[in-house]
Write a protein that holds these residues in place. Structure first.
Motif, mmCIF file in Angstrom:
data_model
loop_
_atom_site.group_PDB
_atom_site.id
_atom_site.type_symbol
_atom_site.label_atom_id
_atom_site.label_comp_id
_atom_site.label_asym_id
_atom_site.label_seq_id
_atom_site.Cartn_x
_atom_site.Cartn_y
_atom_site.Cartn_z
ATOM 1 N N THR A 1 46.838 39.879 -9.075
ATOM 2 C CA THR A 1 45.734 39.697 -10.051
ATOM 3 C C THR A 1 44.628 39.069 -9.220
ATOM 4 N N LEU A 2 43.260 39.863 -9.348
ATOM 5 C CA LEU A 2 42.262 39.209 -8.561
ATOM 6 C C LEU A 2 41.924 38.148 -9.466
ATOM 7 N N GLN A 3 41.357 37.016 -8.738
ATOM 8 C CA GLN A 3 41.044 35.892 -9.433
ATOM 9 C C GLN A 3 39.556 35.797 -9.089
ATOM 10 N N PRO A 4 38.826 36.279 -10.044
ATOM 11 C CA PRO A 4 37.175 36.179 -9.657
ATOM 12 C C PRO A 4 36.543 35.091 -10.002
ATOM 13 N N ASN A 5 37.103 33.984 -10.434
ATOM 14 C CA ASN A 5 36.634 32.567 -10.685
ATOM 15 C C ASN A 5 36.732 31.764 -9.396
ATOM 16 N N MET A 6 37.335 32.355 -8.322
ATOM 17 C CA MET A 6 37.403 31.763 -6.920
ATOM 18 C C MET A 6 37.022 32.411 -6.190
ATOM 19 N N GLY A 7 36.630 32.182 -4.993
ATOM 20 C CA GLY A 7 36.338 33.236 -3.833
ATOM 21 C C GLY A 7 34.824 32.815 -3.459
ATOM 22 N N SER B 1 29.187 31.912 -4.811
ATOM 23 C CA SER B 1 30.603 32.256 -5.580
ATOM 24 C C SER B 1 30.684 33.619 -5.903
ATOM 25 N N THR B 2 31.908 34.193 -6.151
ATOM 26 C CA THR B 2 32.101 35.509 -6.793
ATOM 27 C C THR B 2 31.260 35.620 -7.633
ATOM 28 N N LYS C 1 38.331 40.750 -17.138
ATOM 29 C CA LYS C 1 38.097 41.838 -16.212
ATOM 30 C C LYS C 1 36.620 41.785 -15.765
ATOM 31 N N VAL C 2 36.269 41.048 -14.970
ATOM 32 C CA VAL C 2 34.687 40.695 -14.355
ATOM 33 C C VAL C 2 34.395 42.039 -13.522
ATOM 34 N N ALA C 3 33.199 42.277 -13.842
ATOM 35 C CA ALA C 3 32.667 43.788 -13.410
ATOM 36 C C ALA C 3 32.358 43.475 -11.985
ATOM 37 N N LEU C 4 33.175 43.903 -11.061
ATOM 38 C CA LEU C 4 32.838 43.531 -9.628
ATOM 39 C C LEU C 4 32.112 44.928 -9.295
ATOM 40 N N LYS D 1 30.872 30.037 -20.414
ATOM 41 C CA LYS D 1 30.531 28.719 -19.550
ATOM 42 C C LYS D 1 30.534 28.925 -17.991
ATOM 43 N N ASP D 2 31.339 29.686 -17.400
ATOM 44 C CA ASP D 2 31.451 29.989 -16.030
ATOM 45 C C ASP D 2 29.896 30.599 -15.644
#
Lengths: 793, 196
Positions: free
Chosen positions: A570-576, A620-621, A542-545, A650-651
């Motif tokens: 499901t939202l993919q925060p590692n992309m976008g 990136s997101t 759950k990345v805090a958007l 890491k991200d």
């Protein structure tokens, strides 16, 4: 015996017997006109008469032999011979003739011997011709004897007898025989040295020898051909040795050989017997080619390797044509080319630090060179084709990164705006060439993994130059590997199309819905990816958007669920990606950070005059989430960022790295204290107000197309190995289910066979999977024979 | 004494008591033999039915006494001359050693059982056993447990290649644990040859 109705006694024209008194018409005293009586022809002729006839004939023959035949009556002589045979004197006639001929031969022989030191060949040839002519005439006269007596007695015909006598008396006379042979050989040798000789004489002599064998070429072979072949062999053996000792040039030698071969062929056709041609060619092939082929192929600085280096296709073609003639000739060439090629290929794949595109391009260039070589110099010979393919397969797989590099190369070509992107008309043939390389890969499943990753990046970042080209590439892979390989790739493409439609529909939905929640807070688009198709992602956190983004997503979520209620998004925060409007004040960092404005109406991009500068950052997101943190606080530590944003470590490091690791101060978006190479958890980040760029819109997000780092590669390799375990197990179960009982070795062989188009499992790996499956009761060991397994239903 | 009490099951204490009565060390092969004859399901426990079964197998069903049982066990051990019977004992030992619900025998238990069960082998303890156990205990194998197939196949391995490892072919359907062992053993033997 000819029985003639005796119509008239003493008829003057009765054949045989005739005017002479001898065999008159004895019996028949009772004849009358009304009855025809068949009488036996008079059977006896008296001795004297016979001798007379014979003498006449003999004299005639001798005249013929003396070439004085013009005064003779063919009809009379024929008749005489006929009579003799009829009255059973064929034997006398035959042997008599033979004696006459033999007598004459003796004379001829003397003449020939006399000419040994002087126009020998011409003499012999003309005497032979005369003899032939005489024998023909004699044969004609004695034709009846030939047909009747000779056949009955199974004797050689007159003509053949004449040949035999000539052979035995003249040609096989020791002196004549040897002298004939030596003369002929000497003439050939002289011609080989370049002198010109009387070819017709040799031709006649050879002809004579051929004829003297009657029904075979034995005389020709024994008296001349064998010696000729031996002399030729010796001659060419020493000529080739000498030539090579003096001239160290393979192409010169080859040309010389070709000219000698042409010469010998012409010689055989012109004045030797035809049957000699293949034999002399065989001698040449052995002496000139077989004995030296290894030497010339391996010759320093002029052999096959140097020809290859310099692309001397003409020379290689000559060498190929030549070596094709002898057994193993072609093999020496293929071995040599193979060694050279492997060396070249190894050099390409072993080079460290080569960029993937250069690596693959070098391989493609090498392949092009080989194609050229095959077409122009080697007649597309199958053996060479196969050898080259196996060499490529060997060295392409020496480097385990080949599949990744190939995928990166193709990625570069398919990406819009990349440096290496190919022109429209070039792309198809280029992809076909890539497929050639693809076929050599032994780890095709690794390629598939990378290709999927790279395709995903291209699609998501909208970097594909052409949808059609993507589809074309996929269909090429499909043709090669079947639809299992490509079904997911096709799914990915489809997702893109569907997403585009969805965005449109979403737009309509919003404008129609109106009212609360309909207003778009920010401009955004979404892509929906079907989970099974895309490379597996490990992030489900759950990345805090930021709120605006979260709201936007929720809006879309509602819309999507109204269309597809059974699904889960499901939202993919590692992309976008996100485009942020960022304002940097010109003053040095004073604690007043930048304002990253995200008012919905912020559309002006103009560079503010003076100190404040506004840019649009394409990030990136994750980077968006990080940067927006600085709207709330000017200074944040890594630890705090982690806690606030929930981005995996890491991200987060990677995202921050792209923002703060630039060398020059004006290029950095954020400043990091302390300015170490690594990011540690206590590092502090602030906005870099000194940031400056000439462009208004700046891309920060990486656009892909980069080869993996070593740790990333290891990770991918682990995933590949995991997938392989499943594939092996699936294959084992499939095979066992079909066969029910199978021996260990056969099972292993079948598994390898089934999987070979993707990768090559080792027997140990398969064994390990078998044990695993046994443990889980999918299969069991047979009770009867421990080498057999049984399927457990 | 334990055999004559009417409890449904005797636990570890009872088993220890029984062993004392029999004059046997609890890890004696004859105790294992008894458990086998009883077809005991669990280690360190016997149910009444199991004990009855065991006594019957030992022909001590009528009025069993400790001495009688002991004598019968000794005799039974000596009588273990047939490989078939040993094989049965051997295979059963795997189940005996399993913890409930497990499918794989834990390595320490496996090594203990191996060390023990081969004492009943008609042709004696195989020479390779020592090397095998040493290798397993060194941790070089990397495994934590032994599968049933590996357990069963080990006996076959001993019977076919026990005396001569050069007859072993790793391309055959041997369990990979045994493959690894043979490789390690041959390496070790080669090393010794080199070092001599």
């Amino acid at each position: 015996v000819a029985a003639r109705p005796s119509m008239n006694r003493n008829a003057p024209n009765a054949i045989g017997g005739g005017a002479s008194g001898g065999g008159g018409s004895g019996g028949g005293s009772n004849n009358s006109y009304s009855k025809m009586r068949i009488k036996a022809f008079p059977m006896s002729m008296d001795e004297r008469y016979v001798n007379q006839i014979w003498d006449q004939l003999k004299r005639a023959i001798q005249e013929i032999q003396k070439k004085n035949n013009s005064g003779l009556s063919f009809e009379e002589l024929y008749r005489n011979a006929y009579t003799l045979v009829l009255h059973k004197y064929g034997e006398k006639l035959y042997s008599g003739t033979r004696d006459v001929v033999a007598e004459h031969m003796a004379k001829i022989k003397d003449d020939v011997l006399a000419s040994v030191n002087n126009v020998f060949l011409a003499t012999l040839n003309s005497l032979w011709k005369d003899h032939q002519t005489a024998m023909v005439m004699i044969r004609d006269i004695l034709m009846y004897m030939d047909r009747v007596y000779v056949n009955q007695q199974n004797l050689p015909s007159v003509y053949n007898m004449g040949l035999t006598v000539f052979k035995e008396q003249v040609v096989r006379h020791p002196v004549v025989c040897e002298h004939l042979r030596n003369t002929l050989l000497e003439m050939v040798a002289r011609e080989r040295r370049g002198e010109s000789i009387a070819r017709s004489q040799i031709k006649d002599a050879c002809n004579m020898l051929c004829q003297l064998g009657v029904d075979s070429l034995q005389v020709y072979e024994e008296d001349f051909e064998q010696a000729f072949l031996k002399q030729s062999r010796d001659f060419y053996r020493s000529e080739s040795d000498d030539f090579l000792a003096e001239n160290c040039s393979a192409s010169l030698y080859i040309k010389k050989v070709e000219s000698r071969m042409a010469e010998e062929m012409e010689r055989a056709r012109h004045y030797l017997d035809r049957s000699t041609e293949p034999k002399i060619i065989a001698v040449l092939e052995e002496e000139l080619i077989s004995r030296h082929m290894r030497t010339i192929v391996e010759m320093e600085s002029s052999g096959l390797v140097s020809m290859l280096r310099a692309d001397k296709h003409e020379d290689i073609h000559c060498m190929y044509r030549l070596l094709q003639r002898v057994p193993d000739g072609v093999k020496i060439m293929t071995d040599c080319i193979s060694t050279y090629l492997r060396e070249q290929g190894k050099a390409i794949v072993a080079e460290e630090n080569r960029e993937p595109s250069a690596y693959v391009q070098a391989l493609l260039d090498l392949r092009d060179r080989c194609d050229c070589l095959l077409a122009q110099a080697l007649n597309r010979d199958r053996l060479f084709k196969q050898q080259i393919s196996s060499d490529f397969e060997y060295f392409v797989n020496l480097n385990v990164r080949s599949p990744e590099y190939l995928s990166l190369f193709i990625d570069e070509k398919l990406r819009r705006g990349s440096r290496g992107a190919a022109a429209d008309n070039e792309i198809e043939p280029l992809l076909d060439k890539c497929m050639v390389l693809f076929r050599y890969l032994q780890e095709k499943d690794v390629f598939e993994k990378y290709y999927k990753q790279h395709l995903a990046k291209r699609l998501i970042l909208n970097k594909s130059s052409s949808d059609d080209t993507e589809k074309s590439m996929i269909s090429k892979l499909k043709a090669e590997c079947g639809c299992q390989f490509t079904s997911k790739l096709e799914g990915m493409l489809k997702d893109m199309t569907v997403s585009n439609m969805l965005n449109e529909e979403f737009g309509n939905y919003l404008s129609q819905a109106g009212g609360a929640g309909a207003q778009r807070s920010i401009d955004f688009g979404l892509r929906v990816l079907t989970t099974g198709f895309w490379p597996t992602q490990t992030t489900q956190n759950k990345v805090a958007l930021p709120d605006e983004a979260r709201q936007a997503y929720d809006q879309f979520h509602r819309f999507y669920m109204s269309k597809h209620s059974g699904r889960q998004l499901t939202l993919q925060p590692n992309m976008g990606t996100a485009d942020l409007s960022a304002t940097f004040s010109g003053a040095p960092p004073s604690g007043r950070g930048a304002e990253a404005a995200d008012e919905p109406s912020s559309t002006s991009n103009s560079l503010a005059v003076g100190a404040r500068r506004r840019y649009i950052l394409s990030v990136s997101t994750y980077q968006m989430v990080v940067l927006l943190q600085f709207n709330r606080r000017p200074k944040i530590t890594f630890e705090q960022l982690q806690a606030e944003t929930n981005i995996p470590e890491k991200d987060l490091q990677r995202a921050l790295g792209a923002l703060c690791m630039q060398k020059m101060a004006s290029q950095r978006f954020l400043n990091k204290e302390p300015r170490t190479k690594e990011i540690s958890s206590t590092d502090e980040f602030t906005v870099n107000d000194a940031f400056y760029s000439r462009h208004v819109k700046i891309k920060v997000a990486p656009s892909g197309g980069v080869k993996e780092t070593e740790p990333e590669r290891r990770e991918t390799r682990i995933k590949v190995d995991e997938d392989r375990k499943y594939e092996i197990e699936a294959a084992i179960v499939r095979i066992m289910k079909a066969r029910q009982t199978l021996s260990h070795n056969y099972l292993i062989a079948q598994v390898i066979e089934q999987l070979k188009s993707r990768f090559t499992p080792t027997p140990q790996a398969i064994k390990s999977r078998i044990e695993h499956l046994m443990d889980r009761d999918y299969i069991k060991r047979s009770d009867q024979d421990r080498h057999y397994y049984q399927y457990v239903a | 004494a334990g055999a004559s009490t009417p409890h449904l099951k005797i636990g570890a204490g009872g088993v220890a008591h029984l062993c004392r009565d029999l004059g046997l060390d609890p890890v004696d092969i004859r105790v294992l033999l008894l458990a086998w004859l009883c077809r005991a399901r669990e280690m360190c426990a016997f149910t009444e039915a199991e004990l009855r079964r065991g006594c019957a197998a030992l022909r001590q069903a009528e009025a069993p006494t400790a001495d009688g049982l002991r004598a019968a066990l000794d005799a039974r051990l000596d009588a273990m001359t047939v490989d078939v019977a040993f094989k049965d004992l051997y295979r059963w030992a795997f189940d005996f050693g399993l913890e409930s619900g497990q499918r794989t025998l834990q390595l320490p238990m496996a090594t203990d059982l191996w060390a023990l069960v081969f004492e009943a082998r008609p042709s004696g303890v195989p020479p390779l056993l020592g090397a095998w156990l040493t290798w397993l205990q060194s941790g070089a194998s990397g495994v934590k447990g032994v599968s049933r197939d590996t357990w069963n196949m080990f006996l076959t391995f001993i019977d076919t290649c026990g005396s001569d490892l050069s007859a072993y072919d790793h391309n055959e359907a041997w369990p990979s644990l045994i493959d690894d062992f043979v490789e390690a053993e041959t390496d070790r033997a080669n090393q010794n040859l080199l070092n001599c």
